[in-house]
Design a protein around this motif. Structure first.
Motif, PDB file in Angstrom:
ATOM      1  N   HIS A  37     -17.883  -6.950 -12.928  1.00  0.00           N
ATOM      2  CA  HIS A  37     -18.744  -6.232 -11.984  1.00  0.00           C
ATOM      3  C   HIS A  37     -19.402  -7.202 -11.000  1.00  0.00           C
ATOM      4  O   HIS A  37     -19.499  -6.911  -9.801  1.00  0.00           O
ATOM      5  N   ILE A  38     -19.875  -8.329 -11.513  1.00  0.00           N
ATOM      6  CA  ILE A  38     -20.532  -9.307 -10.635  1.00  0.00           C
ATOM      7  C   ILE A  38     -19.575  -9.786  -9.552  1.00  0.00           C
ATOM      8  O   ILE A  38     -19.920  -9.825  -8.361  1.00  0.00           O
ATOM      9  N   VAL A  39     -18.363 -10.130  -9.963  1.00  0.00           N
ATOM     10  CA  VAL A  39     -17.392 -10.662  -8.998  1.00  0.00           C
ATOM     11  C   VAL A  39     -17.010  -9.598  -7.978  1.00  0.00           C
ATOM     12  O   VAL A  39     -16.973  -9.864  -6.761  1.00  0.00           O
ATOM     13  N   ILE A  40     -16.741  -8.380  -8.444  1.00  0.00           N
ATOM     14  CA  ILE A  40     -16.328  -7.328  -7.501  1.00  0.00           C
ATOM     15  C   ILE A  40     -17.488  -6.929  -6.591  1.00  0.00           C
ATOM     16  O   ILE A  40     -17.290  -6.567  -5.429  1.00  0.00           O
ATOM     17  N   LEU A  76       0.822  -1.204   0.000  1.00  0.00           N
ATOM     18  CA  LEU A  76       0.000   0.000   0.000  1.00  0.00           C
ATOM     19  C   LEU A  76       0.860   1.260   0.000  1.00  0.00           C
ATOM     20  O   LEU A  76       0.520   2.261  -0.621  1.00  0.00           O
ATOM     21  N   GLU A  77       2.005   1.211   0.669  1.00  0.00           N
ATOM     22  CA  GLU A  77       2.906   2.369   0.705  1.00  0.00           C
ATOM     23  C   GLU A  77       3.454   2.694  -0.671  1.00  0.00           C
ATOM     24  O   GLU A  77       3.686   3.848  -1.012  1.00  0.00           O
ATOM     25  N   ASP A  78       3.684   1.665  -1.470  1.00  0.00           N
ATOM     26  CA  ASP A  78       4.309   1.866  -2.784  1.00  0.00           C
ATOM     27  C   ASP A  78       3.315   2.288  -3.863  1.00  0.00           C
ATOM     28  O   ASP A  78       3.625   2.252  -5.041  1.00  0.00           O
ATOM     29  N   GLY A  79       2.115   2.658  -3.434  1.00  0.00           N
ATOM     30  CA  GLY A  79       1.159   3.203  -4.398  1.00  0.00           C
ATOM     31  C   GLY A  79       0.597   2.168  -5.350  1.00  0.00           C
ATOM     32  O   GLY A  79       0.688   2.304  -6.559  1.00  0.00           O
ATOM     33  N   ALA A  80       0.018   1.106  -4.802  1.00  0.00           N
ATOM     34  CA  ALA A  80      -0.550   0.051  -5.638  1.00  0.00           C
ATOM     35  C   ALA A  80      -1.629   0.621  -6.543  1.00  0.00           C
ATOM     36  O   ALA A  80      -2.431   1.454  -6.134  1.00  0.00           O
ATOM     37  N   CYS A  81      -1.626   0.173  -7.770  1.00  0.00           N
ATOM     38  CA  CYS A  81      -2.633   0.634  -8.716  1.00  0.00           C
ATOM     39  C   CYS A  81      -4.013   0.189  -8.251  1.00  0.00           C
ATOM     40  O   CYS A  81      -4.976   0.927  -8.351  1.00  0.00           O
ATOM     41  N   GLU A  82      -4.093  -1.042  -7.762  1.00  0.00           N
ATOM     42  CA  GLU A  82      -5.339  -1.558  -7.204  1.00  0.00           C
ATOM     43  C   GLU A  82      -5.089  -1.890  -5.735  1.00  0.00           C
ATOM     44  O   GLU A  82      -4.316  -2.795  -5.416  1.00  0.00           O
ATOM     45  N   LYS A 134     -14.513   0.119 -10.219  1.00  0.00           N
ATOM     46  CA  LYS A 134     -15.666   0.006 -11.107  1.00  0.00           C
ATOM     47  C   LYS A 134     -15.743   1.206 -12.052  1.00  0.00           C
ATOM     48  O   LYS A 134     -16.131   1.074 -13.218  1.00  0.00           O
ATOM     49  N   SER A 135     -15.339   2.359 -11.542  1.00  0.00           N
ATOM     50  CA  SER A 135     -15.332   3.555 -12.389  1.00  0.00           C
ATOM     51  C   SER A 135     -14.333   3.395 -13.533  1.00  0.00           C
ATOM     52  O   SER A 135     -14.617   3.785 -14.674  1.00  0.00           O
ATOM     53  N   ARG A 136     -13.180   2.803 -13.226  1.00  0.00           N
ATOM     54  CA  ARG A 136     -12.183   2.587 -14.285  1.00  0.00           C
ATOM     55  C   ARG A 136     -12.682   1.576 -15.318  1.00  0.00           C
ATOM     56  O   ARG A 136     -12.456   1.728 -16.520  1.00  0.00           O
ATOM     57  N   LEU A 137     -13.370   0.533 -14.855  1.00  0.00           N
ATOM     58  CA  LEU A 137     -13.953  -0.436 -15.782  1.00  0.00           C
ATOM     59  C   LEU A 137     -14.955   0.237 -16.706  1.00  0.00           C
ATOM     60  O   LEU A 137     -14.956   0.015 -17.930  1.00  0.00           O
ATOM     61  N   ASP A 138     -15.813   1.067 -16.106  1.00  0.00           N
ATOM     62  CA  ASP A 138     -16.839   1.754 -16.900  1.00  0.00           C
ATOM     63  C   ASP A 138     -16.204   2.701 -17.921  1.00  0.00           C
ATOM     64  O   ASP A 138     -16.710   2.849 -19.040  1.00  0.00           O
ATOM     65  N   GLN A 139     -15.095   3.334 -17.518  1.00  0.00           N
ATOM     66  CA  GLN A 139     -14.423   4.264 -18.423  1.00  0.00           C
ATOM     67  C   GLN A 139     -13.846   3.523 -19.621  1.00  0.00           C
ATOM     68  O   GLN A 139     -13.940   3.991 -20.768  1.00  0.00           O
ATOM     69  N   ILE A 140     -13.238   2.351 -19.386  1.00  0.00           N
ATOM     70  CA  ILE A 140     -12.691   1.542 -20.480  1.00  0.00           C
ATOM     71  C   ILE A 140     -13.801   1.162 -21.450  1.00  0.00           C
ATOM     72  O   ILE A 140     -13.680   1.322 -22.673  1.00  0.00           O
ATOM     73  N   LEU A 141     -14.914   0.651 -20.904  1.00  0.00           N
ATOM     74  CA  LEU A 141     -16.034   0.236 -21.744  1.00  0.00           C
ATOM     75  C   LEU A 141     -16.601   1.418 -22.528  1.00  0.00           C
ATOM     76  O   LEU A 141     -16.934   1.301 -23.719  1.00  0.00           O
ATOM     77  N   LYS A 142     -16.663   2.570 -21.874  1.00  0.00           N
ATOM     78  CA  LYS A 142     -17.184   3.774 -22.525  1.00  0.00           C
ATOM     79  C   LYS A 142     -16.295   4.189 -23.694  1.00  0.00           C
ATOM     80  O   LYS A 142     -16.775   4.496 -24.791  1.00  0.00           O
TER      81      LYS A 142
END
Length: 1126
Positions: free
Chosen positions: A1039-1042, A961-967, A1006-1014
């Protein structure tokens, strides 16, 4: 139907042009036929055409029909029938075969004498059951031939050519490649030679061109091997470690180059015990030219889940969105995305350090003095106002020069104005298309400048605020973005140009490449790199994969070199001298030899055609095919094979032919190797049958025809494109005229499909035709018609007045006609195209040797450095209990290093890799991630948690978490889990904080997923089928899994809050990740089968365990809570 007179003249002209008869010889034959007609009770023209057709299809030369005094034989018809019967029954003698080979000068005479002695000795004994007097190689060959007689599929006796081929391979002191024409029994020779190697204690690997052929040959020859006490298997259908190990315990193993290379990587890199004792002793390669030349640079690698790569899909989607806003003009310019003029100007200001963004400049009335506000006021201005503004801007900043355009009525650029000094010294030139309402497009004249500009713009949006200086050269996410942005943009532009059914097809739930230029094979297990695969998936909105990080590989070149001087290959086409010379440079000591066919080959090549218009090309091909499969007065209907360059064009021909060829006869559209090949190979083609195919049918496909088709001239092959090289052309023509049977082939191409370089060569020699030159071209054509009519009239006149028949008049007319056709009207475009093609082959081979081979060698040298360090990691005790964590991390480090540093031109690159990998190893020893990647910490934390070392596990999650994980979802969740397991003071509060943060991070994810799809959906210009696209379904699964994970987190948060409020404890139950789905109503979902795949994916990211909580009463906690409340 064509008039009988014209048919006769066309048959005679065909003998001149296609049959390679001299003009005088054609006249001499025709005269003999006229004299021998003798008033037969049969139409003269029909009788002559039938005989001429037999001369064509059986490749009968003038010498075959000529007496010693150079006169045509007295009974031509009888002689032709005699030649036909002789050819059908007669095979070449051992002496004939040996003499033909000796003429090549490739094999020492002593060796050929030895070959002749061995074959002769064994042939004399094959009628007996044993031959105890034979010794050594002769005894081996005898046993092998007897096994072929007893146990081969058709109980055949090996032919002389097969035994000679076997002897040449056996007697070779080093690697040897043989050219053996299609239909000559190559699989038998391969089995015989593999058996010999096994009988001498070796373990030969047999490489086929496809898994289907490998499995077919291993099955067909299994009884033969068993007769000799030799074990055989194939590995193409095996993936489990135990299955593969058992397979490699057999003496002979059939496979493909891909499978052999992959199994080596499994053994060497993954440490799977698949071929522990099997050495690379000997390899026998079918279709060796394709694997060594066309696919010599192809690389096999084992894919693996690299968490870092999925996080880059958002950037790729942004690139795809931007690239799809570009507009290419017919004049060559490229228009950038539509932007506000203020945005463009702002970029100019920000890119130039000499311009102060708040610098005061003279502005028009109504605009603020501050530059920033002034820019905003430009957003709705007219074209006139923008021109006025730029005029003032250039007065203040004369280093800029603006070219301004407006869009014309037909979408072209119309020059509007030029603003700035015309002096070019140190000028920054910017071209803009002004659109009104404050909007514009940047105009690019070259793709390179476009790529650089887009790269700079997109990179700014993804600059990492917390980017740290790396202590080693192992790159991380930001390094990839900076280093690969331009490559990704180039591949996005390439994906837009690529065509479905040409370079790729749909397969399963995605897209896969097609080797359309060489073999036509749909490459199911191959994927493009550097983002190209993902852009094609976005283009068609299929399931979106992540970029692959190549961390292990084996090229065909590297695989063959492992066998040293024991590489033996067989193919129908070895290639031209240049290609053979290249092979000798690549593989030291390799020798080649061409084995003659066991019968005279009767391939009749018709004169090729180059047609400029596509519609005319399609009509011409279809008319030619229809003519060949329709009976004429001189022959019955034949069968035809139409070979097309791409799947799309094969579809065009298939649909066009449906109008003229009956459904019963239009047998199959063979364009995909995922089809069942036995449908084609097991049934005989009947008269009138037509197969439309890609190059798939041009190599390795054994087409059989019925007796009536053979009598009519055999299979007719028409190749509708200019093949990549002579070998591909010969492979296609090799589908017909097999084993001494007749057959013909023709090239009919469309010049609009040629590459730009070929078009240029042809246009240089055909452009600017003067009226005089045009007349010179037309005059022979008109003369041809005149001479043809004259010949027809002369024949008619002579036949009507047989009493005063004058053969000399017919001969004179025929001589004139043939003379006119002896010279081409103009230089053949076909010959020019072939010459240009062959020049391209030379250039490609030179590049292959100078660039591709050097690249392969460089890659494999660096790979060997990585393998050495990997060996040291496996041998270090300090890593012994965490290899499952260390090895994947080390593999990622190496893969990232290779991706970023490979193209560097450094003499010390190998040494740099050794240092960087050593630093990475030392960091791992100190429990540190060797790069900015955090996945090492997550995996290590999981490993420590499973071993009960909870404090260290929490420490690893914290570092992630300190190293700025993308997720951050997974490290937060896992830290909460471990905190609850440890149960230190205040653990509920700590776990609660982590889970609440994870819940918020899910919103971001989820916002990043939606942005990719958009981005992808906005970029699509294709009509999608009803319902959701595969991409939308893929993201629905994510989305279902998350969402299920969020439900799990919320339930845990509720339980923790309840326990905290009551002073209670919590009881933790660990579960496998798959239990996330335990509360889903599967009957209402249409994506059930995709859910387990996504669960496996998030497990690979580090979510290896989920948990549920129950509150339990704690007396001490309850009392503590009571005390605090007072």
């Amino acid at each position: 139907m064509e008039a009988p007179g014209k048919l006769l003249s066309s048959r005679l002209i065909s003998l001149l042009k296609n049959g390679q008869w001299e003009k005088d010889d054609v006249v001499k034959l025709f005269k003999a036929l006229v004299e021998q007609y003798n008033g037969r009770n049969e139409d003269f023209r029909t009788w002559v055409m039938k005989l001429l057709h037999q001369v064509e299809i059986h490749k009968i030369s003038v010498s075959d029909l000529t007496l010693h005094d150079n006169k045509i034989v007295n009974h031509v018809e009888a002689k032709i029938n005699e030649i036909k019967k002789t050819d059908e029954k007669t095979e070449k003698t051992l002496k004939d075969v040996v003499e033909e080979i000796q003429k090549q000068g490739n094999i020492d005479e002593e060796v050929m004498a030895q070959v002749q002695d061995i074959v002769l000795s064994v042939s004399d004994c094959l009628s007996a059951s044993t031959a105890p007097h034979l010794q050594g190689i002769k005894q081996h060959l005898f046993k092998i031939c007897k096994a072929v007689q007893k146990k081969s599929k058709n109980k055949i006796t090996p032919r002389v050519t097969q035994m000679v081929s076997w002897c040449i391979l056996v007697l070779s002191k080093s690697s040897r490649l043989l050219q053996i024409l299609t239909g000559e029994g190559k699989s038998c020779i391969v089995a015989m030679f593999a058996a010999y190697q096994a009988m001498n204690g070796k373990t030969p690997d047999v490489i086929s061109s496809s898994p289907v052929l490998a499995e077919r040959d291993a099955d067909e020859w299994s009884a033969f091997y068993k007769e000799l006490g030799i074990t055989v298997d194939f590995n193409t259908n095996k993936s489990e470690e135990k299955e593969l190990k058992k397979c490699y315990e057999h003496q002979v193993v059939y496979s493909t180059a891909v499978s052999f290379a992959a199994d080596f990587l499994r053994q060497r890199v993954l440490r799977q015990d698949v071929r522990p004792k099997r050495e690379f002793q000997c390899v026998i390669v079918d279709e060796v030219d394709s694997l060594m030349l066309d696919k010599g640079h192809e690389v096999v690698y084992l894919s693996s889940e690299i968490p870092l790569m999925e996080s880059l899909n958002g950037i790729l989607a942004k690139i795809w969105y931007v690239v799809n806003q570009l507009k290419r003009l017919e004049t060559g310019e490229i228009l950038g995305p539509i932007q506000l003029f203020s945005e463009v100007l702002s970029e100019i200001i920000n890119d130039n350090k000499n311009i102060n963004p708040l610098m005061q400049i003279k502005l028009s009335k109504g605009m603020q003095e501050n530059m920033t506000n002034a820019l905003k006021e430009l957003d709705n201005t007219s074209v006139v106002q923008i021109v006025a503004f730029l005029t003032m801007f250039v007065q203040n900043f004369p280093q800029y020069f603006f070219k301004l355009y407006q869009e014309g009525h037909v979408g072209n650029l119309q020059k509007l104005d030029e603003i700035g000094s015309t002096s070019k010294n140190n000028k920054q030139e910017i071209s803009l298309l002004l659109m009104g309402c404050g909007q514009c497009r940047i105009v690019y004249y070259e793709e390179d400048s476009l790529v650089k500009s887009l790269s700079k713009t997109i990179k700014k949006q993804y600059q990492s605020e917390s980017a740290k200086v790396q202590e080693s050269c192992i790159p991380g996410r930001q390094d990839l973005i900076n280093g690969k942005m331009q490559t990704w943009i180039v591949n996005a532009l390439k994906a837009k140009k690529m065509t479905l059914g040409h370079e790729y097809v749909f397969h399963g739930d995605g897209v896969v490449p097609v080797d359309f230029s060489s073999t036509g094979v749909v490459q199911n297990n191959m994927r493009w790199g550097e983002g190209l695969q993902q852009f094609l998936e976005m283009k068609h909105q299929t399931k979106l994969s992540s970029m692959t990080l190549i961390a292990n590989f084996m090229s065909n070149l590297g695989l063959f070199k492992k066998y040293k001087n024991n590489v033996y290959g067989i193919t129908g086409t070895l290639g031209d001298p240049t290609e053979l010379e290249l092979l000798k440079k690549l593989y030291d000591g390799i020798d080649t030899c061409k084995i003659p066919p066991f019968r005279r080959r009767k391939l009749y090549e018709l004169e090729g055609m180059v047609i400029s218009e596509e519609d005319e090309w399609i009509r011409t091909v279809c008319n030619v095919v229809k003519h060949q499969v329709t009976s004429t007065v001189y022959r019955g209907p034949r069968a035809a094979l139409v070979i097309c360059e791409t799947i799309n064009r094969a579809g065009i021909f298939y649909r066009t032919l449906e109008d003229t060829i009956s459904e019963e006869n239009l047998k199959l559209l063979y364009v995909n190797n995922n089809m069942i090949i036995s449908k084609i190979e097991d049934e005989e083609l009947q008269a009138g049958d037509v197969i439309v195919a890609t190059n798939l049918a041009g190599r390795g496909t054994d087409l059989k025809v019925c007796k009536s088709v053979n009598e009519a001239g055999g299979l007719f092959v028409v190749q509708t494109f200019l093949p990549l090289n002579v070998r591909v052309e010969q492979q296609a023509f090799g589908r017909t005229a097999r084993q001494g049977s007749p057959g013909s082939a023709q090239l009919i191409m469309c010049s609009s499909h040629f590459s730009d370089s070929l078009k240029q060569v042809i246009s240089l020699s055909t452009s600017a035709i003067s009226p005089f030159r045009l007349l010179c071209c037309l005059t022979p054509q008109m003369s041809h018609c005149v001479m043809e009519n004259l010949f027809e009239e002369t024949v008619n006149r002579c036949l009507k007045n047989q009493s005063s028949q004058n053969p000399e008049a017919m001969m004179s007319a025929l001589t004139g006609l043939l003379t006119m056709n002896s010279f081409p009207f103009k230089e053949s475009n076909l010959e020019k195209a072939k010459e240009a093609r062959n020049n391209e082959v030379q250039i490609r081979l030179s590049r292959f040797l100078k660039k591709d081979i050097k690249k392969i060698i460089k890659e494999e040298e660096l790979f060997s450095v990585y393998l050495d360090v990997l060996d040291s990691i496996y041998n270090m005790y300090v890593f012994s209990d965490q290899l499952d964590v260390i090895v994947p991390c080390f593999q990622e480090c190496w893969g990232l290093w290779l991706m970023m540093h490979f193209n560097e031109e450094k003499q010390t690159l190998k040494e740099q890799l050794e240092v960087d990998l050593l630093i990475a190893k030392l960091k791992l020893m100190c429990k540190q991630s060797p790069s900015s990647m955090v996945y090492y910490y997550i995996r290590s934390g999981n490993n420590l948690r499973q071993k009960g070392r909870l404090a260290k596990s929490i420490e690893m999650y914290s570092k992630a978490l300190e190293d700025g994980a993308c997720e951050k979802i997974i490290p937060l969740y896992n830290r909460a889990l471990t905190t609850i397991m440890k149960k230190d003071t205040g653990y509920i509060t700590q776990a609660l904080a982590d889970l609440e943060k994870a819940d918020k991070e899910i919103d971001s994810y989820k916002s990043r997923l939606d942005q990719i799809l958009k981005y992808v959906e906005k970029s699509s210009r294709e009509q999608t089928a009803e319902g959701k696209t595969s991409l939308a379904k893929h993201f629905q699964v994510k989305h279902i899994v998350i969402d299920q994970l969020r439900m799990n987190i919320k339930d845990a948060v509720m339980k923790l809050k309840s326990a905290e409020s009551r002073g209670a404890e919590v009881k933790l139950t660990e579960k496998l990740t798959f239990f996330l789905l335990e509360h889903i109503n599967f009957s209402s979902l249409r994506v059930v089968k995709e859910l387990p795949v996504e669960l496996m994916h998030i497990t690979s990211l580090g979510l290896d365990t989920i948990f549920s909580l129950d509150t339990i009463f704690s007396l001490s906690g309850f009392l503590s809570k009571m005390v605090k409340s007072f």
